[in-house]
Write an enzyme that holds these catalytic residues in place. Structure first.
Site, PDB file in Angstrom:
ATOM      1  CE  LYS A  15      -0.416   0.330   5.005  1.00  0.00           C
ATOM      2  NZ  LYS A  15       0.318   1.575   5.243  1.00  0.00           N
ATOM      3  CE  LYS A  66       5.063  -3.070   8.750  1.00  0.00           C
ATOM      4  NZ  LYS A  66       4.278  -3.878   9.845  1.00  0.00           N
ATOM      5  CG  ASP A  67       5.232   4.694   9.263  1.00  0.00           C
ATOM      6  OD1 ASP A  67       5.637   5.718  10.003  1.00  0.00           O
ATOM      7  OD2 ASP A  67       5.663   3.580   9.751  1.00  0.00           O
ATOM      8  CE  LYS A  68      -3.414   8.960   4.977  1.00  0.00           C
ATOM      9  NZ  LYS A  68      -4.375  10.022   5.045  1.00  0.00           N
TER      10      LYS A  68
END
Length: 661
Positions: free
Chosen positions: A300, A329-331
């Site tokens: 993503k 997880k980080d955006k």
């Protein structure tokens, strides 16, 4: 990064090395910050694993199962076992294969999860809005015996059978008081008469939980109604469940003696054991049904993990809770992570891959697994970062950047760094940090936790507008309409609140308190012409449920026929009457034929149709100096608004100006 360092803590930062360092910025773009998960076996999830090699023997490049293919396992499978990847050949009972498990907690339906199924992504905004309005009208309608004249709502036509099944399950989970019907490819929804009948015997919350329990059909699960000391009432509940669901479940009353003479009884409902052997299946049936969990690698970009899950769940017709993962997880990054989805086969997941890619979601290494993932079940993460705009801490420093960078990296490799939590753990840039919300939850201050969660940050974007609206009104439904689609956590929370608490009392909002006087339900207030029969005293239950807003509160104008507030306001009235010598006054003057029955006056007044115009400001257009204010002698404010009768513009102005006009 320097700003981040300053805001992390009020105390001096703790470093392991004394090198000079340098300034720079990260996350200028998502490609500047790449994160790849390392699984429990120490492998990058983007690399081909043993399980992936095994799955490739079962499925071709398009995701279809190879004809006549058998799973062959070669090599060392440690730490995996053959049970993790093999297709079972022994048939399992039908009820275990086909149960629609809605939540990880199967001990009791009362503990079912409340994750929201994103119907809007399936139905479309217009149909979803129509469904929510229909559900609200059904929920708010008065109870009655006959519901034959209730209308149906058309949700749309769905060519695929699995699409219709997804809509059916989602509607029943979100709105247990509704029932869905199929007419060829069309799906209709209407009120469930069985729910309405049960809701006349128990609370609506219990009725909703019971129907979720029935729809889930979790083997060995049970549901227990609230304790009930009325034998006749328990008999009515037994009769309803037996009449409507007798072939599926059985009921029994259980007593709990908690002390001398204290006996509490409750009804427990359990699914009946099968009266005949499970139906035998072909090898193909067993092979298909054994694929309960499917693992894959999720790629993503610029998406939150929960946002990606919510979208995939809507497209697949499952709940977000059916997805499990090892970590968030980080955006603002490009990330790869392992994930497992329940109740979806590898073939079906791969079929949906083109739809996922439209959202920036890519799947790889799709394979069958035997169990879900658990948080923390990973070895670590690999980061690929770009730090831009490098410069020394001292502007006039003669030190060269290559040396500064090399010295810094050498030191951190040898001496390490203090393992603090990063700012993203607590919500970087947010006014309220996540640890404050967690603290409120641990102290069981649920309303405070919700208030903190929806505290807006700086700015006037759509997200903050929606948060402000929720804090001001407590309306989850109205705030949900304002909340941007990408704010998945906030939308999930608002959907859950809308189902349970359409109007939430946030402790400091405009709601009536116990003992306040309000217009009686069903009556329309007409200013000071109200009669005592139209006044209602707010109960403790109504205060807790925020049934009445501050707009509905009225104050009595003393007289011989008024009711006084039954809280702290009441003694204020009595003290004032006593001060004026009117404590025993009957508010009648017989000689003058004067009778003062009293009346009621709204506590609050609101201007309507309020508009304004500032004039005489430097740089203003010539039109701003025209009538009605005449030639300006300085900046001025023109106001236009309406007020109800017996409301004063000067009082309104005092509120605006915070001084006497």
């Amino acid at each position: 990064m320097e700003e981040e360092a300053k805001s992390d803590s009020d105390s001096e930062p703790c470093f392991m090395s004394d090198h000079e360092g340098f300034f720079g910025s990260i996350k200028n773009s998502t490609r500047d910050f790449a994160v790849t998960e390392i699984n429990i076996s120490g492998q990058l999830v983007t690399e081909t694993t043993l399980v992936d090699n095994v799955s490739s023997q079962l499925y071709d490049s398009s995701g279809q199962m190879c004809p006549g293919g058998e799973l062959k396992i070669e090599g060392n499978l440690t730490p995996l076992t053959t049970e993790d990847v093999k297709v079972k050949t022994d048939c399992i009972p039908e009820e275990l294969c086909c149960a629609a498990v809605e939540c990880h907690n199967v001990d009791t339906a009362a503990g079912e999860c409340e994750e929201a199924f994103d119907l809007e992504a399936v139905l479309g905004p217009a149909a979803n809005e129509a469904l929510e309005r229909f559900a609200t009208s059904v929920r708010d309608a008065p109870r009655r015996d006959s519901i034959a004249d209730r209308t149906e709502l058309f949700l749309g036509a769905f060519a695929e059978k699995h699409q219709r099944a997804s809509v059916h399950r989602a509607v029943r989970h979100l709105f247990p008081f509704l029932v869905t019907l199929t007419n060829k490819t069309e799906v209709l929804v209407k009120e469930d008469p069985d729910y309405r009948e049960l809701a006349s015997l128990v609370s609506e919350e219990e009725a909703e939980d019971f129907f979720r329990f029935i729809d889930a059909k979790v083997p060995n699960a049970s549901f227990t109604f609230a304790q009930d000391d009325s034998k006749e009432h328990r008999k009515a509940v037994h009769h309803f469940v037996s009449k409507r669901f007798g072939k599926l479940v059985e009921t029994k009353s259980f007593s709990d003696v908690s002390g001398p003479g204290l006996q509490k009884t409750a009804i427990t409902v359990r699914f009946r054991a099968r009266s005949k052997p499970a139906k035998k299946r072909t090898a193909a049936d067993c092979q298909e049904e054994s694929v309960i969990y499917t693992g894959f690698t999720l790629r993503k970009e610029n998406l939150e993990t929960l946002e990606a899950i919510s979208y995939m769940a809507a497209m697949l017709g499952v709940l977000p809770s059916d997805f499990t993962y090892a970590g968030i997880k980080d955006k603002r990054a490009l990330t790869h992570q392992s994930m497992v989805v329940k109740k979806i086969s590898p073939e079906r997941l791969l079929q949906r891959r083109p739809e996922f890619e439209k959202k920036g979601i890519q799947l790889s290494h799709v394979h069958p697994v035997s169990q879900p993932l658990h948080l923390g079940r990973l070895r670590g993460n690999r980061f690929q970062l770009v730090v831009r705009d490098l410069r020394p801490h001292t502007p006039d420093s003669t030190a060269d950047l290559p040396r500064l960078v090399q010295e810094a990296l050498d030191n951190v490799k040898v001496k390490g760094f203090v393992n603090l939590y990063g700012p993203q753990r607590f919500g970087a840039g947010q006014r309220v940090k996540t640890d404050q919300v967690g603290l409120a939850l641990l102290k069981e201050e649920m309303v405070e936790a919700v208030r903190l969660f929806f505290t807006p940050d700086e700015g006037d974007d759509l997200q903050n507008r929606a948060k402000k609206h929720f804090l001001q009104t407590g309306s989850a439904r109205e705030s949900l309409a304002l909340m941007p689609e990408q704010r998945v956590r906030e939308r999930l929370m608002l959907r859950a609140l809308h189902r349970r608490l359409p109007l939430l009392c946030l402790g400091h909002g405009p709601s009536a308190l116990r003992g306040d006087l309000v217009w009686a339900p069903g009556e329309r207030g007409q200013g000071e012409g109200q009669t005592p029969q139209q006044i209602h005293v707010v109960t403790a239950e109504e205060e807790a449920g925020c049934v009445f807003s501050l707009r509905q509160v009225v104050l009595p104008m003393p007289g011989n026929s008024v009711t006084y507030p039954e809280n702290a306001v009441g003694p204020w009235y009595r003290a004032r009457l006593e001060k004026d010598g009117l404590q025993s006054c009957r508010f009648r003057v017989t000689s003058l034929k004067l009778n003062v029955p009293g009346c009621y006056r709204p506590l609050l007044a609101f201007p309507r149709n309020l508009t304004h115009r500032l004039q005489g400001l430097p740089g203003g257009s010539p039109e701003e100096h025209e009538a009605p204010l005449g030639p300006p002698s300085g900046p001025s404010l023109a106001l236009l608004f309406d007020l109800d009768s017996s409301c004063y513009a000067t009082v309104c102005l005092r509120e605006v100006m915070k001084c006497d006009p």
